[in-house]
Scaffold this motif. Structure first.
Motif: not given
Length: 171
Positions: A108-135
Motif C-alpha cells: 500500500n502507498v505509505a507516502a508520495v514525495d516530490r523533489m525538484g531541481l534543487e536535488q540536481v548535483a552540479r559538477i564542474s570538472p577542473s581542467g582537461d585532466k582527471t586528478p589521480t592519486l599516486g606519483r
C-alpha cells in the motif's frame, strides 16, 4: 526610366536575400527546449493517496515508473526533466520533478514525495585532466623507468626467498 526599374529590382532582390539570410541566422540561435521522462499531470499525481492506493492502483493512475529502487523498500520513481540549450551549447536543466511513491510491506502507498531541481548535483570538472592519486612520472620515466626492473626482488620474478616447507610455518 527603364534602367531605374532594373536597378530597383536588383536592389529589392538584394534586400530580400539579406533579410532571408538574417532570418536564417537568428533561427540558428534560438533556444531549444526539450522534455525528458514522465509527463507530470498534477491532477493524477494528487489523486494518489497514502493508505488508500496500492501498487496496482498507482500503476493504473500514473503508469509504469521511470525506475524502481534496487535496495530496501521497493520505491517507485517518476522522473520528469525539461532541458534548455542555445544552438550547439550543452543543455541545462530548467525544471525537474522527481516523484517518489513509497510503499509499505503490504504494497500500500505509505507516502508520495516530490523533489525538484534543487536535488540536481552540479559538477564542474577542473581542467582537461582527471586528478589521480599516486606519483607523477614524466614521459621519459614512463618509457625508460622499467629498464632493469624485470626480475628484481619483490616483483614476482627471480629473487626473494621461498618457503621450502610444506606448512604455513615452513615445517
Amino acid at each position: 526610366m527603364p534602367q531605374f526599374s532594373r536597378h530597383s529590382r536588383h536592389g529589392r532582390l538584394l534586400i530580400a536575400v539579406g533579410l532571408s539570410a538574417m532570418l536564417l541566422g537568428t533561427s540558428a540561435c534560438t533556444r531549444i527546449r526539450t522534455h525528458q521522462g514522465y509527463q507530470v499531470d498534477k491532477l493524477l499525481v494528487d489523486s494518489v493517496q497514502p493508505g488508500i492506493d496500492n501498487r496496482a492502483s498507482v500503476e493504473g493512475t500514473l503508469g509504469r515508473p521511470s525506475f524502481v529502487s534496487q535496495f530496501g523498500e521497493q520505491d517507485w520513481y517518476y522522473v520528469s526533466r525539461t532541458m534548455r540549450s542555445l544552438a550547439f551549447s550543452n543543455p541545462k536543466p530548467v525544471e525537474q520533478t522527481v516523484l517518489r511513491v513509497r510503499f509499505d510491506p503490504a504494497g500500500n502507498v505509505a507516502a508520495v514525495d516530490r523533489m525538484g531541481l534543487e536535488q540536481v548535483a552540479r559538477i564542474s570538472p577542473s581542467g582537461d585532466k582527471t586528478p589521480t592519486l599516486g606519483r607523477h612520472r614524466s614521459l621519459f620515466d614512463e618509457i625508460f623507468g622499467n629498464i632493469g626492473a624485470v626480475g628484481a626482488g619483490g616483483m614476482g620474478g627471480a629473487g626473494g626467498g621461498s618457503n621450502t616447507g610444506g606448512g604455513p610455518n615452513g615445517s
